[in-house]
Design an enzyme around this catalytic site. Structure first.
Site, PDB file in Angstrom:
ATOM      1  CG  ASP A  83      -0.240  -0.172   2.542  1.00  0.00           C
ATOM      2  OD1 ASP A  83       0.771  -0.903   2.589  1.00  0.00           O
ATOM      3  OD2 ASP A  83      -0.683   0.422   3.538  1.00  0.00           O
ATOM      4  CD  GLU A 141       3.158  -1.056   7.790  1.00  0.00           C
ATOM      5  OE1 GLU A 141       3.251  -1.163   9.027  1.00  0.00           O
ATOM      6  OE2 GLU A 141       3.256   0.026   7.209  1.00  0.00           O
TER       7      GLU A 141
HETATM    8 ZN   LIG Z   1       5.123   3.616   6.452  1.00  0.00          ZN
HETATM    9 ZN   LIG Z   2       6.490   0.886   5.474  1.00  0.00          ZN
END
Ligand SMILES: [Zn+2]
Ligand SMILES: [Zn+2]
Length: 396
Positions: A83, A141
């Site tokens: 991401d 994440e």
């Molecule tokens: Zn980050």
């Molecule tokens: Zn990262």
């Protein structure tokens, strides 16, 4: 030199142009957490071109198995996050983000393209190792509850169950060409704190007729730091920071309430729970004693990240074989958070760092900044290193 090692090095350099091309494609087409639909399609297509079948998981994630000889002997998992962040890119580069307001400013484009390269190398060499490599292309994440926690809930660490998991993250303070490791506790748990202190507002000249939430909030902020200095085991790192205070009164107006936001970070799950419960009790107690009230809300983030010492020692030794002793460094504890931490509480894990800094080229900016970039020379060895680490783990 070990012939497999030199073969991997050779392959990693041979595919470097392709790896960089993939990284630039991903960089130009960033997607926010839990919205990595085009990224997923791209990764799937690249894997299929290698003859690898990817299975969808966690909506926008993928799992891929590369089976060597005797595939049930041992399984190692390799993870890349995919991401991007809500940042407007200011780099003027040919691969600048084409998705306004979204940017790969944490290097997850690097991790994803690097793992694609690793897949390509391992797939070519699948007759050269025993066991199975399980690739996890993971969404989100950057956003709670973290794609890793969803991947785990949906069975990413089962069927087949890996004995260990490796993850890498770019490091802006480490020169390209170097790699960093740390055994044991490495990154912190991250909880977001939302505190509302309620009082009774009124004229600033008549505090006796009010309950001043600004004064109550001030006491709470100061007292809470003493939970860190007086209640915490001094051998455990922990941080409490309040970064936002909002009490919308005026020079002569006492407001009704004050809102405070902060972050609590720890390296121990027992202390994390204990610290949060002490903070809640203290905030409520101080507010009540001063005639007001407090509401203490916690948005639970990621746990702390622990690198399995034995696995990390083995991986560091293997990295030295691949990179040379002078290019493998020891890392300090870092109080940032990372959702790879979820895996580390289920399976032996090693999260290491890939240097991408190059002062001569002006590549010095931190992650999560609008002018973050990398020295792409790191992508010459990054995929090969991870392939070598995976094979080294399977062969022990
Ligand atoms: Zn980050
Ligand atoms: Zn990262």
């Amino acid at each position: 030199m070990n012939s497999l090692l030199s073969q991997i090095k050779h392959l990693s350099h041979q595919i470097a142009a392709k790896t960089i091309e993939r990284r630039r494609h991903l960089h130009a087409h960033p997607e926010l957490s839990f919205q990595e639909f085009e990224t997923q399609k791209f990764v799937k297509k690249e894997l299929e071109a290698m003859g690898l079948q990817a299975q969808e998981i966690a909506d926008t994630g993928l799992i891929v198995l590369i089976e060597g000889k005797n595939p049930t002997k041992k399984v190692v998992a390799l993870r890349a996050d995919m991401d991007a962040l809500p940042i407007i890119e200011t780099n003027e580069v040919p691969y600048k983000s084409q998705n306004p307001g979204v940017m790969h400013a944490c290097g997850h484009d690097v991790h994803t393209s690097s793992l694609l390269g690793t897949a390509q190398i391992l797939n070519e060499l699948k007759n050269e190792f025993e066991g199975t490599v399980k690739l996890l292309f993971q969404p989100a994440e950057e956003k709670a509850p973290g794609g890793a926690s969803i991947m785990i809930k949906q069975g990413a660490l089962e069927n087949p169950k890996p004995a260990g998991i490796l993850g890498q993250h770019v490091a802006t303070n480490i020169p390209a060409g170097k790699i960093g490791f740390r055994e044991g506790m490495y990154m912190a748990s991250t909880d977001e704190l939302y505190l509302t202190v309620k009082g009774k507002g009124g004229h600033g000249a008549m505090p006796d007729l009010c309950v001043d939430p600004i004064v109550i909030a001030s006491h709470i902020i100061v007292a809470m730091q003493q939970i860190i200095s007086r209640n915490k085991n001094p051998r455990l790192p922990s941080v409490l920071t309040f970064g936002k205070i909002e009490g919308l009164g005026a020079t002569n107006v006492i407001p009704n309430e004050v809102k405070i936001q902060g972050t609590f970070r720890a390296m121990d799950e027992d202390w994390r729970a204990d610290g949060l419960s002490k903070m809640k009790k203290l905030a409520e107690g101080i507010a009540e004693a001063m005639g007001g009230s407090a509401i203490f809300d916690v948005l639970k983030g990621y746990p702390f990240l622990q690198n399995d010492p034995a696995l990390t020692r083995r991986m560091k030794a293997a990295a030295i074989e691949f990179m040379g002793e002078e290019n493998v460094i020891d890392l300090d504890i870092w109080m940032a958070g990372e959702d790879f931490a979820f895996y580390t509480h289920h399976v032996d894990a090693c999260f290491y760092r890939l240097g991408i800094r190059n002062e001569a080229k002006g590549i010095v900016n931190g992650v999560h900044t609008p002018n973050f970039d990398i020295d792409e020379s790191a992508l010459h060895h990054g995929p090969g290193l991870m392939a070598w680490l995976a094979i080294s783990d399977l062969n022990t």
